[in-house]
Design an enzyme around this catalytic site. Structure first.
Site, PDB file in Angstrom:
ATOM      1  N   SER A  55       1.044  -1.496  -0.144  1.00  0.00           N
ATOM      2  CA  SER A  55       0.240   0.165   0.215  1.00  0.00           C
ATOM      3  C   SER A  55       0.424   1.311  -0.201  1.00  0.00           C
ATOM      4  CB  SER A  55      -0.951  -0.429   0.605  1.00  0.00           C
ATOM      5  OG  SER A  55      -0.275  -0.168   1.871  1.00  0.00           O
ATOM      6  N   LYS A  93       0.110   6.012  -5.450  1.00  0.00           N
ATOM      7  CA  LYS A  93      -1.358   5.371  -7.657  1.00  0.00           C
ATOM      8  C   LYS A  93      -1.650   7.030  -7.558  1.00  0.00           C
ATOM      9  CE  LYS A  93      -4.321   2.337  -5.246  1.00  0.00           C
ATOM     10  NZ  LYS A  93      -3.634   1.755  -4.074  1.00  0.00           N
ATOM     11  N   GLU A 133      -8.570   5.876 -10.288  1.00  0.00           N
ATOM     12  CA  GLU A 133      -8.087   4.776  -9.438  1.00  0.00           C
ATOM     13  C   GLU A 133      -8.356   4.362  -9.076  1.00  0.00           C
ATOM     14  OE1 GLU A 133      -5.898   8.093  -6.704  1.00  0.00           O
ATOM     15  OE2 GLU A 133      -4.614   6.216  -5.274  1.00  0.00           O
ATOM     16  N   GLU A 191     -11.701  -6.484   0.501  1.00  0.00           N
ATOM     17  CA  GLU A 191     -12.430  -5.567   0.466  1.00  0.00           C
ATOM     18  C   GLU A 191     -12.521  -5.278  -1.147  1.00  0.00           C
ATOM     19  OE1 GLU A 191     -12.220  -3.047   3.490  1.00  0.00           O
ATOM     20  OE2 GLU A 191     -10.269  -2.488   2.621  1.00  0.00           O
ATOM     21  N   THR A 232      12.240  -7.774  -7.612  1.00  0.00           N
ATOM     22  CA  THR A 232      11.203  -8.668  -8.736  1.00  0.00           C
ATOM     23  C   THR A 232       9.847  -9.104  -8.089  1.00  0.00           C
ATOM     24  OG1 THR A 232      11.934 -10.402  -9.757  1.00  0.00           O
ATOM     25  CG2 THR A 232      12.581  -7.604 -10.594  1.00  0.00           C
ATOM     26  N   PRO A 239       8.205  -9.480  -5.284  1.00  0.00           N
ATOM     27  CA  PRO A 239       7.146  -9.207  -4.944  1.00  0.00           C
ATOM     28  C   PRO A 239       6.063  -8.386  -6.388  1.00  0.00           C
ATOM     29  CG  PRO A 239       8.452  -7.807  -3.253  1.00  0.00           C
ATOM     30  CD  PRO A 239       9.213  -9.080  -4.709  1.00  0.00           C
ATOM     31  N   CYS A 248     -10.682  28.573   9.330  1.00  0.00           N
ATOM     32  CA  CYS A 248     -12.208  28.076   9.078  1.00  0.00           C
ATOM     33  C   CYS A 248     -11.997  28.243  10.754  1.00  0.00           C
ATOM     34  CB  CYS A 248     -12.289  27.114   8.836  1.00  0.00           C
ATOM     35  SG  CYS A 248     -13.789  26.676   9.097  1.00  0.00           S
ATOM     36  N   MET A 253     -10.073  30.971  12.111  1.00  0.00           N
ATOM     37  CA  MET A 253     -10.126  32.045  12.056  1.00  0.00           C
ATOM     38  C   MET A 253     -11.112  32.429  13.304  1.00  0.00           C
ATOM     39  SD  MET A 253     -13.767  33.968   9.831  1.00  0.00           S
ATOM     40  CE  MET A 253     -14.939  33.813  10.923  1.00  0.00           C
ATOM     41  N   HIS A 257     -12.065  27.235   2.937  1.00  0.00           N
ATOM     42  CA  HIS A 257     -10.741  26.958   2.767  1.00  0.00           C
ATOM     43  C   HIS A 257     -10.577  27.461   1.603  1.00  0.00           C
ATOM     44  CE1 HIS A 257     -11.082  24.010   5.581  1.00  0.00           C
ATOM     45  NE2 HIS A 257     -12.400  24.388   5.663  1.00  0.00           N
ATOM     46  N   GLU A 273      -7.123  26.823   0.423  1.00  0.00           N
ATOM     47  CA  GLU A 273      -6.400  25.650   0.380  1.00  0.00           C
ATOM     48  C   GLU A 273      -6.991  25.211  -0.723  1.00  0.00           C
ATOM     49  OE1 GLU A 273      -7.956  26.147   2.975  1.00  0.00           O
ATOM     50  OE2 GLU A 273      -7.927  23.705   4.168  1.00  0.00           O
TER      51      GLU A 273
HETATM   52  N1  GLN Z   1     -15.550  23.795  14.071  1.00  0.00           N
HETATM   53  C1  GLN Z   1     -15.942  24.083  13.440  1.00  0.00           C
HETATM   54  C2  GLN Z   1     -16.582  24.143  12.272  1.00  0.00           C
HETATM   55  O1  GLN Z   1     -17.809  23.488  12.543  1.00  0.00           O
HETATM   56  C3  GLN Z   1     -14.778  24.608  12.200  1.00  0.00           C
HETATM   57  C4  GLN Z   1     -14.090  23.582  11.195  1.00  0.00           C
HETATM   58  C5  GLN Z   1     -13.257  24.019  10.731  1.00  0.00           C
HETATM   59  O2  GLN Z   1     -12.301  24.151  10.335  1.00  0.00           O
HETATM   60  N2  GLN Z   1     -13.467  22.950   8.637  1.00  0.00           N
HETATM   61  O3  GLN Z   1     -17.557  25.267  12.403  1.00  0.00           O
END
Ligand code: GLN
Length: 537
Positions: free
Chosen positions: A15, A19, A143, A152, A191, A193, A383, A386, A509, A511
C-alpha cells in the site's frame, strides 16, 4: 460510450506507493498533449465518504465545488491538472452499497436475489462510466484505492475486469503500480513482490498493460527484462518510478520513461506533442529559491502532515511563484502555552492556525493568535483558525468576558462564534455541514481585496459554526473588520485586522483552490507580506 478511453490505475500488494500521484501525473501528460482528461477515485471502505473520519484515519478530507467531502487524492488531481472535480469523481464501497440497497427498497430489482455479482459490480461499472456520460472528456483515469488481494477491493477488480469487455480493448488500459524493494545488505532490487502482485491481478482475470515500478534505485536492463518476462508485458511497458524529492517532478519522470507514449499507443490515440512549459518553469523556480521562510502551522493533527495536505501544497505553490522556499514548522496546539511560545516560535516568519473540530488544542490556537496580533507577525487563520482569532480579539482587545464559540462552551454568555441557524435542527453528522462553494463580496481597501483584486469571489466551505453578526459593529470599531461577506446568507466570510502587516482569517478553505499553475491569491499575498517584512520594506 465507445470513443471514451478509460485508464484504470491499480495497486500491487504493497500500500501507499503513490497511485494518486502517478494517476495525476499521467493526467498532466495527457492534458498537456491536448486531451480532455478527468480522474476519479474508487475507495474500498464502507463510509459513504471520508467526511466522518478522523484525519488520523484518512488524512485530510478534501472538498469539491459541489460540496462533496472526498479523498485527499482528489486534491492532487485538482492541483496537478488544474481541473474541477465533483462528487462523481469519488465513490466508496459505502456509496455503492447504499445505492444498491436503496434501489432494492424501491423495488428496482423486484423478483431478483440482489448479489455482489452482478448488482454491486454493475453499480460500480455504472459509476465508472457516469462521469464520461455527463461530460465531454476523452480520457477518464480511474484510480482503484487499496491493494490487489484485499478482500474489500475484490468487487472493484471484478468490475475493472468486466469493463474491458464493455469498452473494448482499444478503449481500456490497466496500469499496475508495484514496489521493487531494495535489499541493502546484498545491494539488490527484488522483482518477486511485483511478480506476485501481477499473479494476484491475473487471478482476478486482469492482465496489466503497463507496469509502473516504484523503486529507490534505477531499474537496469536485466531487471526490466525479468519483469517483462514474468509479468507478460513488453519491455517498453515496464516504467520506472524512482523516489524523488518533490511530487511535482513525477510527471516529468513519467514523460522521460515515455509512459504517455505507451498509453496513447495502446489506446490508439495520436501521440501529440506534450506542451509543458509552464510546468517546467514551476520546477525551475522550485529548484531556485531566492528566499527562505519558516511558517508555523498550529494544529492538533500535526503528527500526520497529510491531515493538512492542501494547506502544505498551497504554500509550495505560492512559495514557488514568489521564488521562496517555505519550511513548514509543525506545532501541536495541545502543547503550546504562553510560557513556551517564545521558544517554539523562534525564527518564525509567519503563523497559520489550522482548521479543526472540537475543543482539544483550542487554547494553544488562541495563544498563537494573540502572539501574532501583539508581535505583528503575519497571521493566517483558516476556518477554526479564524474562529480562534476572533475569540482572542473579543477576550483581549474588546474585553468581552466569556467570549467563546458554542462549539466549545455550549451556553457561553458571549457566543462570538455560534452554530449557524440552519445547523441547529441537524442531528445527522455525515454530509450535513455547510459544504462546497459559496460567493463572497470583498470590501475595497482591505487585505483581501489587495490579494484577490476582485469584488466578488467564490470559495469552498466545510463548517457548522460562523461569526456571530451581533458582534460585527464592536469588532469593526476596534479595528477587526469583516472584509468578506455573503450577503445572500448574511454570514461573515473573512475577518481581518487593521494596523497589522497581515492578519486575516477565512471562514472558508482557500487551500482547496490552489494549484501548481494557479497558486491561491491569499497564500501568495500572505507570503508576499512576509517577504516584505523580512526585507524591512
Ligand atoms: N469546527 C468548526 C466548525 O464546524 C470549524 C471547522 C473547520 O475548521 N473546517 O464550524
Amino acid at each position: 460510450m465507445k470513443k471514451k478511453k478509460f485508464i484504470f490505475v491499480t495497486g500491487g500488494v504493497t500500500s501507499s506507493l503513490g497511485k494518486g500521484i502517478i494517476s495525476a501525473s499521467i493526467g498532466v501528460l495527457l492534458k498537456s498533449a491536448g486531451y480532455k482528461v478527468t480522474i476519479q477515485k474508487f475507495d474500498p471502505y464502507l463510509n459513504i465518504d471520508p467526511g466522518t473520519m478522523n484525519p488520523y484515519e484518512h488524512g485530510e478530507c478534501y472538498v469539491t465545488d459541489d460540496g462533496a467531502e472526498t479523498d485527499l487524492d482528489l486534491g492532487h488531481y485538482e492541483r496537478f491538472l488544474d481541473i474541477k472535480t465533483s462528487q462523481d469523481n469519488n465513490v466508496t464501497t459505502g456509496r455503492i452499497y447504499n445505492n444498491v440497497i436503496s434501489k432494492e427498497r424501491e423495488g428496482k430489482f423486484l423478483g431478483k436475489t440482489v448479489q455482489v455479482i452482478p448488482h454491486i459490480t454493475d453499480e460500480i461499472k455504472n459509476s465508472f462510466y457516469k462521469i464520461a456520460k455527463k461530460n465531454n472528456y476523452e480520457i477518464i483515469i480511474t484510480e482503484i484505492g487499496g491493494c490487489i488481494g484485499d478482500i474489500e477491493s475484490l468487487p472493484f477488480f471484478e468490475a475493472v475486469r468486466q469493463a474491458k469487455f464493455d469498452l473494448g480493448s482499444n478503449n481500456f488500459l490497466c496500469i499496475h503500480l508495484t514496489l521493487i524493494p531494495y535489499l541493502s545488505s546484498s545491494g539488490e532490487l527484488k522483482t518477486k513482490p511485483t511478480q506476485h502482485s501481477v499473479k494476484k491481478l491475473l487471478e482476478a482475470g486482469i492482465q496489466p498493460d503497463i507496469l509502473v515500478c516504484r523503486t529507490q534505485h534505477s531499474l537496469n536492463i536485466e531487471i526490466r527484462n525479468k519483469l517483462a518476462l514474468f509479468c507478460n508485458i513488453l519491455k517498453k511497458d515496464v516504467i520506472e518510478s524512482i523516489d524523488i524529492d518533490s511530487i511535482y517532478k513525477v510527471p516529468l519522470l513519467m514523460k522521460k520513461e515515455n509512459l504517455h507514449k505507451r498509453v496513447l499507443s495502446k489506446l490508439k490515440l495520436d501521440n501529440k506533442p506534450i506542451i509543458i512549459n509552464k510546468w517546467n518553469k514551476f520546477l525551475k523556480n522550485l529548484e531556485n529559491p531566492k528566499e527562505n521562510l519558516n511558517i508555523a502551522i498550529i494544529g492538533k493533527y500535526i503528527e500526520l502532515h497529510d491531515a493538512y495536505k492542501s494547506i502544505a501544497e498551497s504554500f509550495t505553490h505560492a512559495g514557488v511563484k514568489l521564488l521562496c522556499k517555505i519550511k513548514l514548522i509543525w506545532i501541536s496546539s495541545d502543547n503550546l502555552t504562553s510560557k513556551n511560545i517564545d521558544k517554539k516560535l523562534k525564527n518564525i516568519n509567519g503563523i497559520l492556525v489550522a482548521p479543526g473540530f472540537g475543543s482539544r488544542g483550542i487554547k494553544g490556537k488562541i495563544i498563537a493568535s494573540k502572539y501574532s496580533r501583539e508581535k505583528k507577525i503575519p497571521f493566517f487563520g483558516i476556518c477554526l483558525g479564524m474562529h480562534c482569532a476572533c475569540i482572542e480579539f473579543a477576550k483581549n482587545v474588546l474585553n468581552i468576558k466569556n467570549s467563546n464559540s458554542t462549539e466549545f462552551v455550549k451556553d457561553t454568555k458571549n457566543p462570538i462564534i455560534n452554530l449557524m441557524e440552519d445547523q441547529k435542527s441537524i442531528k445527522i453528522k455525515g454530509g450535513t455541514m455547510r459544504l462546497g462553494s459559496y460567493k463572497c463580496k470583498i470590501k475595497k481597501n482591505s487585505i483581501a481585496h489587495k490579494a484577490y483584486k476582485k469584488n466578488e469571489i467564490s470559495e469552498r466551505h466545510r463548517h457548522r459554526y460562523e461569526f456571530n453578526n451581533d458582534y460585527i459593529k464592536i469588532f469593526e470599531s476596534k479595528g477587526m473588520i469583516a472584509s468578506g461577506y455573503n450577503e445572500k446568507l448574511g454570514v461573515v466570510e473573512i475577518m481581518e485586522l487593521k494596523n497589522h502587516p497581515w492578519f486575516l482569517g477565512t471562514q472558508y478553505h482557500p487551500e482547496y483552490r490552489s494549484s501548481v499553475l494557479n497558486p491561491h491569491p491569499l497564500f501568495t499575498n500572505f507570503i508576499k507580506s512576509i517577504i516584505k517584512l523580512k526585507n524591512g520594506k
